[in-house]
Design an enzyme around this catalytic site. Structure first.
Site, PDB file in Angstrom:
ATOM      1  N   ASN A 209       0.827  -1.215   0.000  1.00 45.29           N
ATOM      2  CA  ASN A 209       0.000   0.000   0.000  1.00 45.29           C
ATOM      3  C   ASN A 209       0.859   1.261   0.000  1.00 45.29           C
ATOM      4  OD1 ASN A 209      -2.432  -1.171  -0.212  1.00 45.29           O
ATOM      5  ND2 ASN A 209      -3.199  -0.587   1.799  1.00 45.29           N
ATOM      6  N   CYS A 261      -7.713   3.164   3.125  1.00 45.54           N
ATOM      7  CA  CYS A 261      -6.482   2.419   3.437  1.00 45.54           C
ATOM      8  C   CYS A 261      -5.187   3.222   3.375  1.00 45.54           C
ATOM      9  CB  CYS A 261      -6.377   1.197   2.524  1.00 45.54           C
ATOM     10  SG  CYS A 261      -7.619  -0.042   2.912  1.00 45.54           S
TER      11      CYS A 261
HETATM   12  P1  NAD Z   1     -14.994  -1.643   7.502  1.00 45.70           P
HETATM   13  O1  NAD Z   1     -14.985  -0.586   8.541  1.00 45.70           O
HETATM   14  O2  NAD Z   1     -15.746  -1.430   6.241  1.00 45.70           O
HETATM   15  O3  NAD Z   1     -15.520  -3.004   8.129  1.00 45.70           O
HETATM   16  C1  NAD Z   1     -15.150  -3.473   9.375  1.00 45.70           C
HETATM   17  C2  NAD Z   1     -16.389  -3.989  10.046  1.00 45.70           C
HETATM   18  O4  NAD Z   1     -16.034  -4.682  11.247  1.00 45.70           O
HETATM   19  C3  NAD Z   1     -17.368  -2.889  10.454  1.00 45.70           C
HETATM   20  O5  NAD Z   1     -18.620  -3.152   9.885  1.00 45.70           O
HETATM   21  C4  NAD Z   1     -17.420  -2.983  11.999  1.00 45.70           C
HETATM   22  O6  NAD Z   1     -18.671  -2.683  12.521  1.00 45.70           O
HETATM   23  C5  NAD Z   1     -17.067  -4.442  12.192  1.00 45.70           C
HETATM   24  N1  NAD Z   1     -16.595  -4.753  13.542  1.00 45.70           N
HETATM   25  C6  NAD Z   1     -15.783  -4.015  14.348  1.00 45.70           C
HETATM   26  N2  NAD Z   1     -15.575  -4.676  15.496  1.00 45.70           N
HETATM   27  C7  NAD Z   1     -16.268  -5.832  15.433  1.00 45.70           C
HETATM   28  C8  NAD Z   1     -16.438  -6.928  16.307  1.00 45.70           C
HETATM   29  N3  NAD Z   1     -15.862  -6.967  17.502  1.00 45.70           N
HETATM   30  N4  NAD Z   1     -17.203  -7.951  15.897  1.00 45.70           N
HETATM   31  C9  NAD Z   1     -17.799  -7.944  14.678  1.00 45.70           C
HETATM   32  N5  NAD Z   1     -17.668  -6.932  13.805  1.00 45.70           N
HETATM   33  C10 NAD Z   1     -16.910  -5.889  14.174  1.00 45.70           C
HETATM   34  O7  NAD Z   1     -13.464  -1.956   7.204  1.00 45.70           O
HETATM   35  P2  NAD Z   1     -12.880  -2.575   5.856  1.00 45.70           P
HETATM   36  O8  NAD Z   1     -12.696  -1.498   4.859  1.00 45.70           O
HETATM   37  O9  NAD Z   1     -13.665  -3.789   5.501  1.00 45.70           O
HETATM   38  O10 NAD Z   1     -11.419  -3.002   6.345  1.00 45.70           O
HETATM   39  C11 NAD Z   1     -11.214  -4.103   7.205  1.00 45.70           C
HETATM   40  C12 NAD Z   1      -9.725  -4.389   7.290  1.00 45.70           C
HETATM   41  O11 NAD Z   1      -9.244  -4.769   5.996  1.00 45.70           O
HETATM   42  C13 NAD Z   1      -8.880  -3.176   7.701  1.00 45.70           C
HETATM   43  O12 NAD Z   1      -7.801  -3.618   8.472  1.00 45.70           O
HETATM   44  C14 NAD Z   1      -8.396  -2.629   6.378  1.00 45.70           C
HETATM   45  O13 NAD Z   1      -7.171  -1.938   6.513  1.00 45.70           O
HETATM   46  C15 NAD Z   1      -8.202  -3.902   5.581  1.00 45.70           C
HETATM   47  N6  NAD Z   1      -8.334  -3.722   4.123  1.00 45.70           N
HETATM   48  C16 NAD Z   1      -9.317  -2.928   3.612  1.00 45.70           C
HETATM   49  C17 NAD Z   1      -9.434  -2.791   2.242  1.00 45.70           C
HETATM   50  C18 NAD Z   1     -10.484  -1.899   1.632  1.00 45.70           C
HETATM   51  O14 NAD Z   1     -10.397  -1.633   0.438  1.00 45.70           O
HETATM   52  N7  NAD Z   1     -11.473  -1.434   2.390  1.00 45.70           N
HETATM   53  C19 NAD Z   1      -8.556  -3.479   1.392  1.00 45.70           C
HETATM   54  C20 NAD Z   1      -7.583  -4.301   1.949  1.00 45.70           C
HETATM   55  C21 NAD Z   1      -7.472  -4.428   3.329  1.00 45.70           C
END
Ligand code: NAD
Length: 430
Positions: A209, A261
């Site tokens: 990234n 990200c």
């Molecule tokens: P997001 O915020 O869209 O989703 C995370 C979800 O987890 C939320 O809906 C939140 O309510 C839920 N959550 C939090 N605590 C929880 C718990 N204890 N139990 C159940 N659910 C819970 O985040 P995202 O964009 O999906 O990213 C998730 C991870 O993946 C991050 O670490 C991010 O850096 C990584 N990532 C994201 C992307 C992207 O394009 N969005 C790409 C690659 C990696």
């Protein structure tokens, strides 16, 4: 296989839907009860092309099972993926609270026998071992577990496509059992699989990234030089990109990197580097340059267009990039906030992100299309790279507008053509 995905966001939902579509039984655990009830009926709270259709199909087949209850999902699973958020804390470090909270619940609910726990939440080296310690602390007697970190590389707006056709799968683990099971789950994607140590896998995600973000910072630095010399950024990119070692892809001069990200990951990497004795790293400098980018650029635009105060500005685009409704760290939203501080009146349109934007920018006026945004505007600004903005009828837009200034922060438009129809055009580095 029986799988649980914890976290129903931009990563968790596509992953769960695709794994279910390959015939696995997939529990998806989330916290929000209202959204969970909606998901049970096939309603997805985010926009991702093809996602809702896939969710509905697999709900109907009984393979995609939403729940808020860890005690239903975890004991029924052979593999648990963690996909909760890892935002930055106030010091710029990765905040592991969501991950550790989810880990505790997973640990408490493990069944007797083996469960493979895989984190996909981007987190610095050492984090997966913290997850393992926490599971060890909370797991019931008789429960066994193996741990892995598999970085996620999907792009928002292309999440299903990227999950189905990844460039590579990285499995960071020291457990042969976990590696065997994860290879089996991922073999359907027919992508190269790289098995690494846990810390390497954790660092691969940050390094990938940050390198992509670096290309954006670099393009902006070169664009600044173009603006002072009469060089054109497109020509410079063409000239350097034709070198096969560099390539023509992923050069985006503009408002700087944004989205859910890059900003947090570069910041977390800088903070992590400093913590282990490497302060003043390249990542720190990138973060500084990118953070200052919008104000610097907007000041230049303001000088060229005679100030923003009292002007009506039409903003095209609010999402952090085309193809998504995500506005997290959106450069477009930051630009609009800057314009509001400068006492401009804003009218805005985005094909997907207006609902999310209304929550953080209630004070601006939202329109149903670009022509309504242009009506009586002094200045028009393209702030997100939606391809449809390149295809508008700019003759008509010119007629609708009061002024004739256009700031194309994404270099989507043809400068010469716009100047011919009477616009004063400013792009980035051209
Ligand atoms: P997001 O915020 O869209 O989703 C995370 C979800 O987890 C939320 O809906 C939140 O309510 C839920 N959550 C939090 N605590 C929880 C718990 N204890 N139990 C159940 N659910 C819970 O985040 P995202 O964009 O999906 O990213 C998730 C991870 O993946 C991050 O670490 C991010 O850096 C990584 N990532 C994201 C992307 C992207 O394009 N969005 C790409 C690659 C990696």
């Amino acid at each position: 296989m029986k799988i649980t995905v914890v976290g129903a966001g931009y990563v968790g939902l596509p992953l769960a839907a695709v794994l279910a579509d390959f015939g696995n039984t997939v529990w998806i655990v989330r916290k929000d009860k209202e959204k969970n009830e909606a998901l049970k009926k096939g309603k997805v709270h985010i926009f991702e092309p093809g996602l809702e259709k896939l969710v509905k199909k697999n709900l109907a087949a009984g393979r995609f099972i939403p729940t808020c209850d860890y005690s239903q999902a975890i004991p029924d699973s052979d593999v648990v993926f963690i996909t909760v958020g890892t935002p930055c804390n106030s010091c710029g470090e990765a905040d592991l609270n969501q991950v550790l909270e989810a880990t505790k619940e997973i640990g408490k609910n493990l069944k007797k026998g083996l469960t493979v726990i895989v984190s996909k939440s981007t987190a610095p080296p050492g984090s997966t071992r913290k997850i393992a310690s926490m599971i060890q602390k909370f797991k019931p007697k008789g429960a066994q577990f193996e741990i892995a970190f598999c970085p996620e590389f999907l792009r928002e707006g292309l999440a299903i496509e990227d999950t189905l056709h990844p460039n590579r799968i990285v499995i960071g683990s020291e457990s042969s059992e976990a590696i065997k099971i994860l290879k089996k789950i991922h073999q359907v994607f027919k992508a190269p699989i790289l098995v690494t140590g846990i810390e390497s896998a954790e660092l691969i995600k940050y390094a990938a990234n940050s390198f992509l973000a670096l290309r954006i910072v670099y393009a902006n630095e070169i664009a600044n030089l173009c603006e002072r010399t009469g060089a054109k950024i497109e020509e410079v990119i063409q000239g350097i990109g034709m070198d096969k070692r560099i390539g023509l892809h992923y050069w985006y001069p503009g408002l700087g990197y944004g989205g859910s990200c890059f900003p947090k990951d570069v910041s977390a990497l800088a903070a992590f580097a400093a913590k282990i004795g490497q302060s003043g790293s390249l990542f720190e400098k990138m973060h500084q340059l990118n953070t200052g980018r919008i104000v610097k650029l907007m000041k230049k635009v303001s000088q060229n267009f005679g100030g923003f105060s009292g002007k009506t500005i039409g903003a095209l685009g609010l999402a952090c990039k085309q193809g998504t409704d995500d506005i997290r760290e959106s450069p477009a939203i930051k630009a609009v906030n800057y314009l509001i501080k400068e006492k401009a009146k804003i009218k805005a349109y985005d094909p997907m992100a207006m609902k999310n934007s209304k929550a953080v920018l209630p004070q601006i006026s939202y329109k149903q299309d670009a022509y309504q945004v242009a009506k009586n505007a002094d200045i028009l600004m393209i702030l997100t790279d939606w391809p449809k903005f390149a295809k508008l009828n700019y003759g008509k837009i010119r007629q609708e507008m009061k002024g004739n200034f256009i700031f194309d922060s994404r270099n989507l438009l043809n400068k010469e053509k716009l100047e011919k129809i009477g616009f004063v055009y400013q792009g980035v580095g051209r």
